[in-house]
Design an enzyme around this catalytic site. Structure first.
Site, PDB file in Angstrom:
ATOM      1  N   ASP A   1       0.872  -1.165   0.000  1.00 25.06           N
ATOM      2  CA  ASP A   1       0.000   0.000   0.000  1.00 25.06           C
ATOM      3  C   ASP A   1       0.918   1.226   0.000  1.00 25.06           C
ATOM      4  OD1 ASP A   1      -2.339   1.625   0.449  1.00 25.06           O
ATOM      5  OD2 ASP A   1      -1.715   1.776   2.542  1.00 25.06           O
TER       6      ASP A   1
ATOM      7  N   ASP B   1      -0.136   5.087   1.281  1.00 26.59           N
ATOM      8  CA  ASP B   1      -0.381   5.925   2.464  1.00 26.59           C
ATOM      9  C   ASP B   1      -0.266   5.124   3.755  1.00 26.59           C
ATOM     10  OD1 ASP B   1      -1.093   8.754   2.109  1.00 26.59           O
ATOM     11  OD2 ASP B   1      -2.635   7.994   0.754  1.00 26.59           O
TER      12      ASP B   1
ATOM     13  N   ASP C   1      -1.482  -0.933   6.126  1.00 24.48           N
ATOM     14  CA  ASP C   1      -1.584  -0.276   7.435  1.00 24.48           C
ATOM     15  C   ASP C   1      -3.018  -0.008   7.866  1.00 24.48           C
ATOM     16  OD1 ASP C   1      -1.964   3.149   7.259  1.00 24.48           O
ATOM     17  OD2 ASP C   1      -1.914   1.909   5.460  1.00 24.48           O
TER      18      ASP C   1
END
Length: 244
Positions: free
Chosen positions: A28, A30, A189
């Site tokens: 991922d 961000d 995250d």
């Protein structure tokens, strides 16, 4: 965000040996390549306060984590402006422009990320970024982190039939890289992202940069780390090296 660190104590020595030989690693963007969630929060707080959202009281981190983090802008627009989604989408565009202005000056890689990218390159593994972020954001962050040449593909949720938490973006990454889910690892995250990777059939290592471990564990990651310097991660990678 706070670098939530209440990592699951029962998971003392995880193993991902079933992935050997490892073919690819998917990231991922961000909160996974960089701790960008605090900057998103600042941008949301500033613009929402300007329009008097929540009676002019700035949204807090709890609201951000529970309602915004990891979600596609189409979902966020509906949440913030349920009676006027087109206004919500315009607001999200304005917020992203402010975010890009701030992040360009503040972005830095998570601890251990550069070491991990070298480990990946040294072993000739395939790699892609898979993100719900708008294209301009993803390209800016990847460029500012010096990872433009590192990633062989960037998969955008907006260019798939459904964004995360749907598995589609991760399944597309497997297809583009021509690798199998049985030999691919994911780093995420957010709950949304972890759910997407798990639904696509891959083990996901969760990062506690922006969400409490107790929350992330609900999405069933393989295990959690604080950042890429975490000894737990390198023990797993060493085991994979030995099995390959």
């Amino acid at each position: 965000m706070n670098g939530f660190s209440d990592l699951n104590p029962s998971e003392s020595k995880p193993s991902l040996s079933q992935l050997a030989p490892l073919e690819a690693i998917l990231f991922d963007v961000d909160g996974t390549l960089c701790d960008s969630d605090p900057i998103h929060l600042i941008a949301f707080q500033e613009l929402l306060q300007e329009i008097g959202f929540n009676n002019g009281v700035p949204i807090d981190e709890k609201f951000f984590v529970e309602n915004i983090a990891g979600k596609h802008n189409s979902e966020i627009a509906l949440l913030l402006f349920p009676d006027d989604v087109s206004r919500g989408l315009k607001f999200c565009d304005e917020k992203e422009a402010l975010y890009r202005k701030i992040v360009a000056e503040k972005i830095k890689p998570l601890d251990g990320l550069i070491k991990l990218t070298k480990w990946i390159e040294d072993r000739g593994l395939k790699r892609a970024a898979v993100t719900n972020a708008p294209k301009e954001n993803a390209e800016l962050m990847i460029s500012k982190l010096g990872l433009t040449d590192f990633f062989q593909a960037v998969i955008l949720g907006s260019e798939c039939e459904f964004p995360k938490p749907h598995p589609g973006p991760y399944l597309k990454a497997l297809e583009v890289l021509n690798v199998s889910k049985e030999h691919t690892l994911v780093f995420e995250d957010s709950i949304s992202g972890i759910k997407a990777g798990v639904a696509a059939g891959m083990p996901v290592i969760g990062l506690t940069t922006g969400n409490p471990a107790s929350l992330l564990m609900q999405a069933k990651p393989a295990f959690l780390i604080e950042n890429y310097a975490d000894p737990k991660l390198w023990a797993v990678l060493e085991e994979l090296d030995n099995k390959s």
